[in-house]
Structures are given as structure tokens and as C-alpha cells.
Scaffold this motif. Structure first.
Motif, mmCIF file in Angstrom:
data_model
loop_
_atom_site.group_PDB
_atom_site.id
_atom_site.type_symbol
_atom_site.label_atom_id
_atom_site.label_comp_id
_atom_site.label_asym_id
_atom_site.label_seq_id
_atom_site.Cartn_x
_atom_site.Cartn_y
_atom_site.Cartn_z
ATOM 1 N N UNK A 450 1.417 -7.981 -6.979
ATOM 2 C CA UNK A 450 2.391 -6.911 -7.202
ATOM 3 C C UNK A 450 3.573 -7.390 -8.035
ATOM 4 N N UNK A 451 4.037 -8.609 -7.742
ATOM 5 C CA UNK A 451 5.243 -9.125 -8.404
ATOM 6 C C UNK A 451 4.918 -9.829 -9.727
ATOM 7 N N UNK A 452 3.880 -10.692 -9.708
ATOM 8 C CA UNK A 452 3.614 -11.550 -10.856
ATOM 9 C C UNK A 452 2.411 -11.119 -11.704
ATOM 10 N N UNK A 453 1.665 -10.119 -11.227
ATOM 11 C CA UNK A 453 0.536 -9.626 -12.012
ATOM 12 C C UNK A 453 -0.806 -10.205 -11.572
ATOM 13 N N UNK A 454 -1.885 -9.626 -12.105
ATOM 14 C CA UNK A 454 -3.235 -10.009 -11.693
ATOM 15 C C UNK A 454 -3.619 -11.415 -12.112
ATOM 16 N N UNK A 455 -2.937 -11.966 -13.122
ATOM 17 C CA UNK A 455 -3.301 -13.292 -13.626
ATOM 18 C C UNK A 455 -2.539 -14.419 -12.933
ATOM 19 N N UNK A 456 -1.705 -14.089 -11.972
ATOM 20 C CA UNK A 456 -0.941 -15.124 -11.270
ATOM 21 C C UNK A 456 -1.855 -15.949 -10.373
ATOM 22 N N UNK A 457 -1.384 -17.145 -10.009
ATOM 23 C CA UNK A 457 -2.198 -18.053 -9.181
ATOM 24 C C UNK A 457 -2.470 -17.427 -7.814
ATOM 25 N N UNK A 458 -1.436 -16.833 -7.221
ATOM 26 C CA UNK A 458 -1.601 -16.236 -5.899
ATOM 27 C C UNK A 458 -2.619 -15.117 -5.874
ATOM 28 N N UNK A 459 -2.709 -14.371 -6.975
ATOM 29 C CA UNK A 459 -3.639 -13.239 -7.047
ATOM 30 C C UNK A 459 -5.082 -13.695 -7.226
ATOM 31 N N UNK A 460 -5.284 -14.984 -7.515
ATOM 32 C CA UNK A 460 -6.643 -15.481 -7.732
ATOM 33 C C UNK A 460 -7.371 -15.791 -6.424
ATOM 34 N N UNK A 461 -6.653 -15.726 -5.298
ATOM 35 C CA UNK A 461 -7.278 -15.964 -4.001
ATOM 36 C C UNK A 461 -7.553 -14.630 -3.303
ATOM 37 N N UNK A 462 -8.691 -14.547 -2.630
ATOM 38 C CA UNK A 462 -9.020 -13.326 -1.887
ATOM 39 C C UNK A 462 -8.047 -13.170 -0.717
ATOM 40 N N UNK A 463 -7.765 -11.919 -0.372
ATOM 41 C CA UNK A 463 -6.788 -11.647 0.691
ATOM 42 C C UNK A 463 -7.195 -12.249 2.035
ATOM 43 N N UNK A 464 -8.501 -12.465 2.248
ATOM 44 C CA UNK A 464 -8.951 -13.087 3.493
ATOM 45 C C UNK A 464 -8.337 -14.469 3.700
ATOM 46 N N UNK A 465 -7.994 -15.141 2.585
ATOM 47 C CA UNK A 465 -7.511 -16.521 2.678
ATOM 48 C C UNK A 465 -6.022 -16.608 2.975
ATOM 49 N N UNK A 466 -5.338 -15.467 3.045
ATOM 50 C CA UNK A 466 -3.890 -15.480 3.289
ATOM 51 C C UNK A 466 -3.555 -16.142 4.617
ATOM 52 N N UNK A 467 -4.201 -15.719 5.697
ATOM 53 C CA UNK A 467 -3.919 -16.308 7.010
ATOM 54 C C UNK A 467 -4.387 -17.770 7.068
ATOM 55 N N UNK A 468 -5.439 -18.088 6.325
ATOM 56 C CA UNK A 468 -5.949 -19.465 6.315
ATOM 57 C C UNK A 468 -4.908 -20.409 5.726
ATOM 58 N N UNK A 469 -4.416 -20.081 4.526
ATOM 59 C CA UNK A 469 -3.436 -20.947 3.858
ATOM 60 C C UNK A 469 -2.101 -20.955 4.607
ATOM 61 N N UNK A 470 -1.710 -19.791 5.139
ATOM 62 C CA UNK A 470 -0.454 -19.716 5.882
ATOM 63 C C UNK A 470 -0.477 -20.570 7.132
ATOM 64 N N UNK A 471 -1.566 -20.513 7.875
ATOM 65 C CA UNK A 471 -1.705 -21.306 9.104
ATOM 66 C C UNK A 471 -1.725 -22.797 8.788
#
Length: 492
Positions: A450-471
Motif C-alpha cells: 500500500x505504501x511502497x508499491x507492488x515492487x517493494x521488498x515487503x510486497x514480494x512475500x505472501x501474506x501468510x509469512x507475516x506472522x512467521x517473520x514477525x514471530x
């Protein structure tokens, strides 16, 4: 729905409410309300754990997923043996040793009051959104099936559940959960049996059509972190299920109900593992529906769009099943939602009493006062949950944001618990820095596109991995900061 279906449905609803309320005489103390009287059979607790894990969302979403694509969702279930074994070995004995109705007492013992407040607030926020979401989606489904008003269904469901869960406490919740778990399994088997019987070339035609269309695939096995591949879903499942069975008050409270550690561990393990074959059953319904509507029957034009796959199962229930069986199936969908909601009512009231009222308002309260707090908080939580469900009818975008934010903060809970259990550090600042770091990682991954666009590093990871990396961030940063910054003890 015809008269027979309505009779079956309302007999079920009335029966569950009366059955749950019948435990009122056993529910006269705050201890009985929150952890029972140690007289509940272990099989009931096991089925309750399973029923808590299954909601009306998964009951409808899994067939929809299998109808639309393949069995990729089963990979989430394949992670259950890993997560439940870790929970049974480390978490269950820990909670039994602490012997508190709240899962979050441990956080204060390890890192101080701030940690207990943080995780309990995250839990309560998440539960309110969970109640509202399930009430709304359940009402949406029943509206599509019956034509009943959505707001009326939300209010009716919420009030029925809160009445029997308040009257009967945790005992009513556990027993009604067990019955509802059995009903939804029976309902799934009935649907499969009906489709198998009505296939033009016999039951094996389901498998041949499914095989020709690659319906039993588990997803791609490539190492691509931007897609829901087999490995991404498996890793996500381990973390989510460890969060469920390891730190979720809904489950922890059930561990405390039983007499012995072995019974609690066995119920946690079996209750989790039951979902694996049952989720395969739900997915098979979707696969069978695909075969059924490609051979025996034809879907109406309105449902031909593959994006409307979630509506196929409800359509089948209403239009294909015999009278009476339709009522049973709608009751089983209702059962899945009711079991999840009743659990949230009871566990949220328990957290409020244990983590706030007993600690900060009145430590020497009488049992009568505690019961009053439990009843009042259950009622307030139900009213807020019903309000959220009704608000979702017209204001889904704002509530989607709220749900996303609550998910962000709940994602920080697991890392903090893992830090507390698997490290010996008592350096509070390390835990705080770790928690903040993990939440920032989750925020970055959630809003990166949303903030940095589809080509940003964060956008390259699937949303399923959010809790994985955060934990992982919370655990590693908390551990390393504690190791490097914790003051060394002076030698004498």
C-alpha cells in the motif's frame, strides 16, 4: 426451507439452548464458570477443542476452495501434528503448573505486568472481531439459504449463544461444543453419501473427474515465497496452529478443566489431530461437488463464475438434499458458528475477571461479586460482538482495517510467549525491544504494498509469512538484545 427443515432447525437450536442452560446448577461459583468442577469427561473436552477449531467459515470455505482449485488448504492441516506436539510437550504442562484460569498469568511471571496487559488486550480485541466476523458471515450464509434478515440472524444467534453460555458456564460450552462437533461431522458424511449415491456412474466417478482436473493437488512445491506454495502454507500453518494450541485462551482454558496433566495433553493432541481427517472430509465435499455438477446436475448461470465457489455448497444444501436433511445441514453450519462464539464469550469473560478485575479492581472480591463480573462482562462482550456483526453489513471497509490491525498485534503474542518459554532471560527491556521489533516487521509486511508499491521488498512475500517473520523477529531480537545488554552479575 420447507416446514420439515424449519422444524429440524429450530428443534436443534432450542435443544442446544435448553441443554446448555441445564448446567446452571453446576455453575454457581466463579471457578465452575471458568474451569468447571473437574467432572467433565476427557472425550467431551477433546471434541470441544476440535469444535472450537472449526468455525462456520471453514465449514463453507474448505469446500469452496476445493471446488475452485485443489487441496492446497489441506497443507495447513498437515502442520497440526508439528504444532500440537510442541504445545503438548511444552505449553500444556506449563499452564497446568501455573494453575491459573488465564493463559496470560505466565507473561507477568516472566516479563512483568506490561506483558500480561499487552497480550490480554490483544486477545480481547481479536476475540471481539472474531465474534463479530463469525456472526456476520454466518448470517450472510443463512440469508442466502433462507432469505431471513441478516441483522435479525446476527441478534438471534448472539442472544441464544450468550444465554446458554452464561447459564451453564464452561461446562455448558464444552458439552454443547462436543455435540455440535459431532453434528457437523455427521452432516458432512451425509452430504458425501448423497453425492456418491447420485453419481451417474457410481462413487468412483468422483475420483476420475477429480483426477482429470488435478483436484487432489496440494499446490506447487517450488521455493517461491510470494505464492501460497506447499512450503509457505506448511510454515504458516505451524505458526498459526502453535498460536492456537499454545497461547490462545480458548484452548488453554480447556487444558485446565481436566483432572490430570496426561488427560489435558491427550485431549489437546487428539482434539487437534481430529481436524486433519475432518478437513480432508470438507475438502472432499468440494471435490465431490465439482464432480456432481459436472455430471449429475448443472449449476445455474449465476453460480457458473468460479469466483462464486463458496456459494455452491449452500446451493447444494438447499436444492439437492432431501427435506429434513437440509434442516440438519443448516443446523450443522449454525453449530460450527455457535461453538466458536460461545467459546469466545466464556474465555473473554475469564480473561477480564482474572487479568483485570481480580488484579486491579478488587483482589479480595467475594465469589458472588466475581460471578456478577463474569455475567456482566459476558453480556457486554456479546452486545459489542453483535454490534460489530451488524456494523459489518454496511461498514465492512472500516472493520476490515480494524480486523487487520488486531491481527497485527495478536501476531506479536506468539513470539513473546516463545521468548518466555524457550529462553531463560529475565531482561525485561530485551523482551520489550523484541516485541516492538516484531510488530514493526508485521506492520511493514502488512502495509508495504500500500505504501511502497507492488515492487517493494515487503510486497514480494505472501501474506501468510507475516506472522512467521514477525514471530521470528520478536524471538531473535528479544533473545539477542537480552544476551548483549543484560547487566552481568557482579562476582563476590
Amino acid at each position: 426451507m420447507n416446514t420439515i427443515d424449519l422444524i429440524v432447525f429450530f428443534i436443534y437450536i432450542g435443544g442446544i439452548a435448553l441443554f446448555g442452560g441445564s448446567f446452571f446448577k453446576k455453575n454457581r461459583t466463579s471457578s465452575a464458570y471458568t474451569v468447571g468442577n473437574k467432572d467433565i469427561p476427557s472425550w467431551v473436552v477433546t471434541m470441544s477443542i476440535f469444535a472450537t477449531f472449526v468455525s462456520s467459515i471453514s465449514y463453507l470455505a474448505l469446500p469452496g476452495n476445493a471446488f475452485q482449485s485443489n487441496w492446497n488448504a489441506l497443507v495447513f492441516s498437515l502442520s497440526l501434528p508439528i504444532a500440537t506436539l510442541i504445545a503438548v510437550k511444552y505449553f500444556v504442562p506449563l499452564y497446568r503448573k501455573i494453575n491459573s484460569p488465564s493463559a496470560y498469568t505466565f507473561m507477568e511471571q516472566r516479563f512483568g505486568p506490561w506483558a500480561r496487559i499487552y497480550v490480554s488486550i490483544c486477545y480481547l480485541l481479536t476475540q471481539l472481531m472474531r465474534i463479530g466476523t463469525i456472526l456476520y458471515l454466518l448470517a450472510l450464509t443463512l440469508n442466502a439459504i433462507t432469505g431471513w434478515d441478516i441483522a435479525t440472524i446476527i441478534v438471534f444467534t448472539g442472544l441464544i449463544v450468550v444465554v446458554y453460555s452464561m447459564l451453564g458456564g464452561i461446562t455448558a460450552v464444552l458439552w454443547t461444543d462436543a455435540i455440535q462437533g459431532i453434528i457437523l461431522i455427521v452432516g458432512a458424511l451425509v452430504c458425501i453419501g448423497f453425492m456418491c449415491y447420485n453419481m451417474p456412474e457410481g462413487p468412483m466417478q468422483i475420483f476420475s473427474i477429480a483426477a482429470d482436473n488435478d483436484k487432489f493437488g496440494l499446490g506447487s512445491f517450488e521455493l517461491d515465497l510470494s505464492k501460497p506454495t506447499f512450503w509457505v502454507v506448511l510454515i504458516y500453518g505451524v505458526f498459526i496452529n502453535l498460536q492456537n494450541f499454545g497461547i490462545d485462551q480458548n484452548y488453554v482454558q480447556r487444558y485446565m478443566v481436566l483432572k490430570s496433566d496426561k488427560e489435558a495433553q491427550r485431549s489437546a493432541l487428539i482434539g487437534g489431530l481430529i481436524y486433519l481427517p475432518i478437513s480432508a472430509l470438507f475438502l472432499f465435499i468440494g471435490t465431490a461437488l465439482f464432480a456432481y455438477y459436472n455430471s449429475a446436475e448443472v449449476l445455474p448461470d449465476a453460480l457458473q463464475d468460479i469466483s462464486k465457489a463458496d456459494r455452491v455448497f449452500p446451493y447444494f444444501i438447499v436444492n439437492a438434499l432431501p427435506s429434513g436433511v437440509t434442516g440438519l445441514m443448516i443446523a450443522s453450519i449454525f453449530a460450527a458458528g455457535m461453538s466458536t462464539i460461545s467459546t469466545s464469550f466464556n474465555s473473554s469473560a475469564t480473561v477480564f475477571l482474572t487479568d483485570y478485575y481480580n488484579k486491579y479492581f478488587k483482589q479480595d472480591a467475594s465469589d458472588k461479586q466475581r460471578m456478577k463480573v463474569l455475567y456482566t462482562s459476558s453480556l457486554i462482550i456479546s452486545i459489542i460482538g453483535i454490534g460489530i456483526g451488524i456494523a459489518m453489513i454496511n461498514v465492512k471497509s472500516a472493520l476490515d482495517a480494524w480486523w487487520k490491525l488486531s491481527s497485527i498485534f495478536s501476531g506479536g503474542m506468539l513470539g513473546l510467549f516463545l521468548l518466555g518459554i524457550f529462553t531463560k532471560t529475565k531482561y525485561v527491556k530485551g523482551a520489550i525491544i523484541g516485541m516492538i521489533s516484531g510488530v514493526l516487521v508485521i506492520l511493514w509486511l502488512t502495509f508495504s504494498e500500500t505504501i511502497f508499491g507492488k515492487d517493494s521488498i515487503g510486497a514480494s512475500f505472501h501474506t501468510y509469512l507475516t506472522i512467521v517473520f514477525g514471530t521470528i523477529a520478536i524471538f531473535l531480537v528479544g533473545f539477542l538484545v537480552s544476551m548483549l545488554m543484560q547487566p552481568k552479575k557482579q562476582s563476590s
